[in-house]
Motif scaffolding. Structure first.
Motif: not given
Length: 180
Positions: A44, A116, A123, A142-143
């Protein structure tokens, strides 16, 4: 999101590698590393907490990937100058000798489908891409959850056998042979 069987989209993105000199317009394109397997992994943001653990985890296995004719390519939506500053600030990251894509226009992340929708950052996506630029494996976290670079290596090994590999298969183990 692009998936198994899709072609890596055409792109030319700023890239950063090393800490010897400030970024000077270097780029990397879809046709770099012709004939090689590519491990394209996204994080990210630079200067965060989980991301360096993943980058360092992949770097620890860099020679193992190279032994399998695969190159590592890191990527985020930060700029090449932010990548450079982050590497300069951490000697462990400075030692990572693979390119980091600086997709600050978010064009490649968007084309791959890994942007995202709320945070506007990539992501934690990993793509294993074969020498013909066809995506052979995709994982997305996910993050907040880091991934396992050793698992990426295991999947690469399985893909390179071109055989049926059972659950939890590891290099050197028997593959499945259907009855004739």
């Amino acid at each position: 999101m692009l998936t198994v069987g899709d072609k890596l989209p055409e792109f030319t993105v700023p890239s950063q590698q090393g800490v010897d000199a400030l970024p000077n317009g270097e780029t990397l394109s879809h046709d770099a590393f012709s004939g090689k397997w590519k491990i394209l992994f996204w994080w990210p943001k630079d200067f965060t907490f989980v991301c360096p653990t993943e980058i360092l985890g992949y770097n620890e296995l860099a020679q193992d990937f190279a032994d399998r004719d695969a190159v590592l390519i890191g990527a985020s939506t930060d700029t090449d100058f932010v990548h450079f500053a982050w590497r300069k600030s951490d000697e462990r990251l400075a030692a990572c000798n693979f390119p980091w894509l600086a997709d600050n226009k978010q064009e490649l992340a968007r084309a791959l489908g890994v942007l995202h929708k709320d945070a506007g950052v990539a992501l934690r996506a990993t793509f294993i891409i074969d020498p013909e630029n066809t995506i052979q494996h995709v994982t997305v976290n996910g993050l907040d959850v880091g991934r396992n670079p050793q698992e990426t290596l295991r999947v690469l090994d399985a893909l390179q056998t071109d055989e049926l590999c059972p659950c939890n298969w590891n290099q050197g183990e028997e593959v499945l042979k259907p009855a004739a």
